[in-house]
Design a protein around this motif. Sequence first.
Motif, short mmCIF file in Angstrom:
data_model
loop_
_atom_site.label_atom_id
_atom_site.label_comp_id
_atom_site.label_asym_id
_atom_site.label_seq_id
_atom_site.Cartn_x
_atom_site.Cartn_y
_atom_site.Cartn_z
N ILE A 106 -26.58 -18.88 16.78
CA ILE A 106 -27.42 -19.99 16.34
C ILE A 106 -28.84 -19.90 16.88
O ILE A 106 -29.79 -20.40 16.28
CB ILE A 106 -26.77 -21.34 16.73
CG1 ILE A 106 -27.45 -22.50 16.00
CG2 ILE A 106 -26.78 -21.53 18.24
CD1 ILE A 106 -26.73 -23.83 16.21
N GLU B 106 -26.22 -18.53 12.16
CA GLU B 106 -25.50 -19.70 11.65
C GLU B 106 -24.87 -20.51 12.77
O GLU B 106 -24.58 -19.99 13.85
CB GLU B 106 -24.40 -19.26 10.67
CG GLU B 106 -24.93 -18.72 9.35
CD GLU B 106 -23.85 -18.67 8.29
OE1 GLU B 106 -22.96 -19.57 8.30
OE2 GLU B 106 -23.86 -17.74 7.47
N ASP B 107 -24.66 -21.78 12.47
CA ASP B 107 -23.95 -22.70 13.35
C ASP B 107 -22.47 -22.66 12.95
O ASP B 107 -22.14 -22.95 11.80
CB ASP B 107 -24.53 -24.10 13.19
CG ASP B 107 -23.84 -25.15 14.04
OD1 ASP B 107 -22.79 -24.86 14.64
OD2 ASP B 107 -24.36 -26.28 14.11
N LEU C 266 -20.11 -24.63 13.42
CA LEU C 266 -19.58 -25.91 12.96
C LEU C 266 -19.97 -26.22 11.51
O LEU C 266 -19.36 -27.07 10.87
CB LEU C 266 -20.06 -27.04 13.87
CG LEU C 266 -19.50 -27.01 15.30
CD1 LEU C 266 -20.07 -28.14 16.12
CD2 LEU C 266 -17.98 -27.08 15.29
N LYS C 267 -20.98 -25.53 11.00
CA LYS C 267 -21.42 -25.72 9.61
C LYS C 267 -21.03 -24.53 8.73
O LYS C 267 -21.38 -24.49 7.55
CB LYS C 267 -22.94 -25.92 9.56
CG LYS C 267 -23.42 -27.15 10.31
CD LYS C 267 -24.93 -27.26 10.26
CE LYS C 267 -25.42 -28.49 11.03
NZ LYS C 267 -26.91 -28.58 11.03
N CYS C 268 -20.29 -23.61 9.32
CA CYS C 268 -19.95 -22.38 8.61
C CYS C 268 -18.65 -22.54 7.82
O CYS C 268 -17.62 -22.97 8.35
CB CYS C 268 -19.81 -21.25 9.63
SG CYS C 268 -19.49 -19.64 8.89
N ASP C 269 -18.72 -22.19 6.54
CA ASP C 269 -17.53 -22.16 5.69
C ASP C 269 -16.82 -20.84 5.93
O ASP C 269 -17.13 -19.82 5.30
CB ASP C 269 -17.94 -22.30 4.22
CG ASP C 269 -16.76 -22.15 3.27
OD1 ASP C 269 -15.60 -22.15 3.74
OD2 ASP C 269 -17.00 -22.01 2.05
N HIS D 207 -12.62 -27.32 14.42
CA HIS D 207 -13.13 -26.65 13.22
C HIS D 207 -12.27 -25.44 12.86
O HIS D 207 -11.95 -25.21 11.68
CB HIS D 207 -14.58 -26.22 13.47
CG HIS D 207 -15.27 -25.65 12.26
ND1 HIS D 207 -15.56 -26.41 11.15
CD2 HIS D 207 -15.73 -24.40 12.00
CE1 HIS D 207 -16.17 -25.65 10.25
NE2 HIS D 207 -16.27 -24.42 10.74
#
Length: 288
Positions: free
Chosen positions: A144, A167-168, A170-173, A203
């Motif tokens: 991040i 990328e974060d 926690l926001k990653c698909d 998550h």
Amino acid sequence: MYHDQALIALKMILRDEAVNFTMGLPYIRTSCSSGTAYDIAPKFISQRKHNDSGHKISCSIIYRNKKRYSMAGQKTTLDILKEYNIKPRKALGQNFLIDDNINRFIVESLELENDDLVLEIGAGLGELVDLMKDEAGLVLALEIDRGLNALLEEKFQSEKKVRVLNEDILKCDLGGLIKKCNFKQAIIVGNLPYYISSPIIFHLIKYRQIISKVIIMIQKEVAQRIVAKVGCKDYGILSCLLDYYSEKKIIKIVKSSCFFPRPKVDSAIIELSFYKNPPIKVKSEDFF
């Protein structure tokens, strides 16, 4: 021990794990014709002319720990931080692991195969990526921090089996990412910031069907709560959820001295293996 020769190998292998003592005997001898101590150490050269117990113990330690040995001349984590003028960011909970032996232990625990997809959460300076890239099929290095991300991109730009992602987690698909890489499952690894370790674990639970194994380092107290048994005072929601969804265990305690900056508490490496089907059936997992 002869102070400027074989002792350097033991110091580099054992670091904080050993105590220096003197027997008054040169129980590991090395030849000047073999080069300097830094030349000798990585080759594990020793003239075994002495039969005393100290010599045998020292040689045994060196030869047993070849895989854990840091080659002389290799840049340390602190060297890299200084070279790139990187200051640990407290807001991101950054504590850099400075013990290469722990990195090796983590990668060995992953038991990677050449068709595995492994995703590292918070790749930092890329030490784990360096160790994993030749073992796995593909390594995804999530970071991040934009500064560290740029460093990782520069370091691994020519590596076909490494992809660096700013990328974060926690926001990653994760489902979409794994599918995009043409894999069905992923192994998750990482040294997690203490303040956000529980949200990250929650998550990962959401993607448990496509995660084959998780090996992460977290605060020791949190790890102890995760593996707590029913009825213990440490047993809580995270313990309960992971009991239902996975097998879990602490595989190593890591001292605070292994990090920079040094945290106030120790860490623990935990392993999670998600069940394909939970051993207990509930009417609705949404209300579990």
